[in-house]
Design an enzyme around this catalytic site. Structure first.
Site, PDB file in Angstrom:
ATOM      1  CG  ASP A 193      -1.864   1.198   1.088  1.00  0.00           C
ATOM      2  OD1 ASP A 193      -2.581   1.300   0.210  1.00  0.00           O
ATOM      3  OD2 ASP A 193      -2.128   2.017   2.188  1.00  0.00           O
ATOM      4  CG  MET A 274      -9.875   8.095   3.606  1.00  0.00           C
ATOM      5  SD  MET A 274     -10.923   8.146   2.403  1.00  0.00           S
ATOM      6  CE  MET A 274     -10.666   9.580   1.521  1.00  0.00           C
ATOM      7  NE  ARG A 275      -0.734   5.630   2.281  1.00  0.00           N
ATOM      8  CZ  ARG A 275      -0.494   4.958   3.209  1.00  0.00           C
ATOM      9  NH1 ARG A 275      -1.141   3.619   3.231  1.00  0.00           N
ATOM     10  NH2 ARG A 275      -0.390   5.367   4.462  1.00  0.00           N
ATOM     11  CB  ALA A 276      -6.945   4.255  -3.362  1.00  0.00           C
TER      12      ALA A 276
END
Length: 666
Positions: A193, A274-276
């Site tokens: 990730d 929420m990183r995407a």
């Protein structure tokens, strides 16, 4: 210095080159993970990128590459006085898979720290990579303790080195680029990730393009400097375009419409966290800047999704990475009405699909990434060829389930993992010893105890402790190791009932998933007909084992002895390659042995070979029906292991299985 292969001379691999260039334009995108088969220019392209990056301004003499405009107040070489800096080329630092912790984060001189109170610090690779590229080839093979350090540095933008209360901190912000061959094992989800983008690469299946690859490589090998000179103009043009895109980047407008498309896409594909969303927003902005535009278009959002989401939608290691492009297009179309780019906005000729992709030499690269699948017959079940006696088509595995840990008894010295107890560099402290080589983990109490009796003889006069190198003691620690889990699976006719074999495959698949999570190597031996076969030599890729299991046919007699002897040979060879890695043999069978003279006696003799060598083993009893012969239990006794039924494998009672294995070995 070796002349690198020019970036613009790489043939095809458009997605790979675009992902690298976007990170050059906006390092905040978060790096690139390059997945693909060997020999596909992964490392060549990454190493070539560093030559295109703009120079960086640094404080003269600072080993930690501080920016003269905003020096790090905690820099170990600081504090730095304001003043003009010097420029140097951007660095690309390579992290070897087998690097030590001190090589990565740096080393602190413990002897001087204790005796003089001086923080004598030798910077590591994280300091060298600050404001540059940190490249990890075969990143999926990186040891867990190094992965943990990378995660900490990537999350905090700083590296901390602590040795018994003495600590050093320095800034460490880098572009993380990793390459890997999925056949050798998958990456930990936490590190996966952390990569902003991912790219799948494969060799072209177009003859003309393959010819051009060979032609350019031979020309480069014959005269690297001359070859690079022929591509100098193209390299300079891309370098100037990166600089221009960086300057334009702050002016790019990411409107509410594009943001809604980004949020809707991430929600539609059910990515975690929420990183995407953030990575997609940064990538779409970088795409617009690369295409010399100040507005983010739907095409930018689509391209950003294809680069940022495939590795984030996987739910387990057996899921193939990728994105359903039809679903992506439907989602973007559904939310296009709320955008503010309008229908009149035409894609720039240099945008995605035009100049947004790096210039491509030669014919367009073929897909080449989709592996051949077995042809499907009626009912969707893969059909297998072969002329084995009584052979039946392969059946699909039932749904995998969560298992409890099976561990090898005793204390090992294998590679770090999460299965069995072992002496490791990380874990709880169990004692102290004299260091063998460089000191890595100081045992403070033992060091003080060793130095204390000699203080008068050493002329101690002040409050400080007089410490010599002979006084230093290394802490011994106990943690967990990864093992070789070797599956020996009965594929004979007695196992061929579809419902039964489906359950068996589901159980093995569950244990494979457990092996992935515990960082084990796995191997697969099958037996049916007249012989045992190594379906998969020991590997770190549980994906490969799952694929072989899926297509496993059944039928014929039950050569149990042949299967055990083949497994014994696999272990013998693997001990020569990796003597420190201990094995756990999992035999999946109903215990029957047929075919040949005295098959039962021969199977017993083969099983006793494992018992004589102290190999830990578990027999998964697949016998079914109201009348049970108990043959699997007898086999477990010959192996010196324990037996568990398929039902027990699912139940909480499996927790007692580990105790049974350890009790029998005691």
């Amino acid at each position: 210095m070796t002349t690198p292969f020019p970036f613009t001379a790489v043939v095809g691999q458009d997605d790979l080159r675009l992902a690298l260039l976007l990170n050059a334009v906006s390092p905040a995108v978060g790096g690139v993970l390059v997945r693909g088969e060997k020999g596909t220019a992964k490392s060549t392209a990454v190493r070539a990128l560093s030559a295109l990056l703009p120079e960086v301004a640094v404080v003269p003499g600072c080993r930690f590459s501080c920016d003269p405009a905003a020096p790090d107040p905690s820099c170990p070489d600081g504090p730095h006085e304001p003043g003009p800096g010097t420029s140097r080329a951007s660095r690309m630092v390579e992290l070897p898979v087998g690097a030590s912790e001190d090589r990565l984060v740096g080393a602190l001189d413990i002897e001087r720290a204790l005796a003089e109170g001086v923080k004598a610090f030798e910077p590591g690779l994280l300091a060298d990579a600050h404001r540059g590229i940190l490249y990890v080839d075969e990143v999926n093979l990186l040891h867990d303790h190094l992965v943990d350090l990378l995660l900490d540095a990537a999350a905090m933008g700083a590296s901390y080195v602590e040795r018994e209360g003495v600590s050093v901190r320095h800034a460490s912000k880098f572009l993380l680029v990793g390459t890997m061959n999925p056949e050798e094992g998958e990456l930990r989800p936490q590190l996966l990730d952390r990569f902003g983008l991912t790219v799948e690469v494969a060799a072209s299946r177009e003859p003309d393009q393959r010819v051009e690859v060979v032609r350019r490589r031979l020309a480069y090998d014959d005269d690297p400097a001359g070859f690079a000179a022929r591509w100098a103009a193209e390299e300079a043009a891309v370098r100037q375009r990166i600089v221009a895109a960086r300057e334009l980047l702050p002016s790019v407008r990411l409107g509410d419409g594009a943001l809604r498309q980004i949020a809707a896409t991430c929600a539609a594909f059910e990515v975690d966290g929420m990183r995407a969303d953030i990575v997609m927003a940064r990538t779409a902005t970088a795409l617009a800047a690369w295409a010399r535009r100040t507005d983010v278009l739907a095409e930018d959002v689509r391209q950003a999704a294809l680069l940022a989401l495939p590795h984030r939608r996987r739910r387990n290691p057996f899921d193939a990475p990728g994105l359903d492009e039809d679903k992506l297009d439907e989602t973007l179309e559904e939310f296009s009405g709320s955008g503010d780019s309008g229908d009149d906005d035409e894609p720039d000729p240099d945008g995605p699909g035009g100049g947004g992709q790096p210039p491509s030499e030669g014919p367009e690269q073929g897909d080449g990434g989709s592996g051949a699948r077995p042809e499907e017959g009626e009912g969707g079940e893969p059909q297998t060829g072969g002329a084995g006696s009584g052979e039946q088509s392969a059946v699909r595995a039932s749904e995998p389930f969560r298992t409890k840990v099976l561990s090898v008894p005793g204390l090992g010295d294998g590679a770090a993992g999460r299965r069995s107890r072992a002496r490791t560099e990380h874990g709880r402290t169990t004692g102290a010893r004299r260091p063998q080589g460089a000191l890595t983990k100081l045992h403070l109490a033992a060091t003080v105890q060793a130095a204390a009796p000699h203080q008068r003889a050493r002329g101690r006069s002040g409050r400080g402790l007089v410490v010599r190198r002979d006084d230093l003691r290394q802490a011994t620690r106990e943690g967990r190791e990864g093992n070789l889990v070797l599956f020996v699976v009965d594929a004979s006719g007695s196992m061929a009932a579809r419902q039964r074999m489906s359950a068996v495959k589901g159980a093995v698949l569950s244990l494979l998933l457990d092996a992935y999570q515990r960082r084990d190597k796995v191997g697969l031996v099958t037996f049916r007909g007249t012989a045992g076969e190594v379906a998969l030599p020991p590997t770190s890729s549980v994906d490969a084992a799952a694929a072989r299991l899926e297509t496993l046919p059944t039928g014929g007699r039950t050569p149990l002895a042949a299967g055990l002897l083949r497994a014994h040979e696999v272990l013998r060879v693997e001990r020569l390659r990796d003597p420190a890695r201990r094995a756990l043999v999992v035999v999946v069978t109903d215990g029957r042995a047929t075919g040949g003279p005295e098959p039962v006696a021969l199977a017993g003799r083969a099983a006793r070979l494992f018992a004589a060598e102290g190999v830990a083993s578990v027999v998964v009893d697949c016998e079914s029906g109201p009348v049970r012969l108990g043959l699997a239990g007898q086999l477990a006794g010959e192996l010196g292991g324990t037996a568990v039924t398929l039902d027990e494998l699912r139940a909480d009672s499996i927790a007692g299985l580990v105790k049974d294995v350890q009790r029998r070995a005691a």
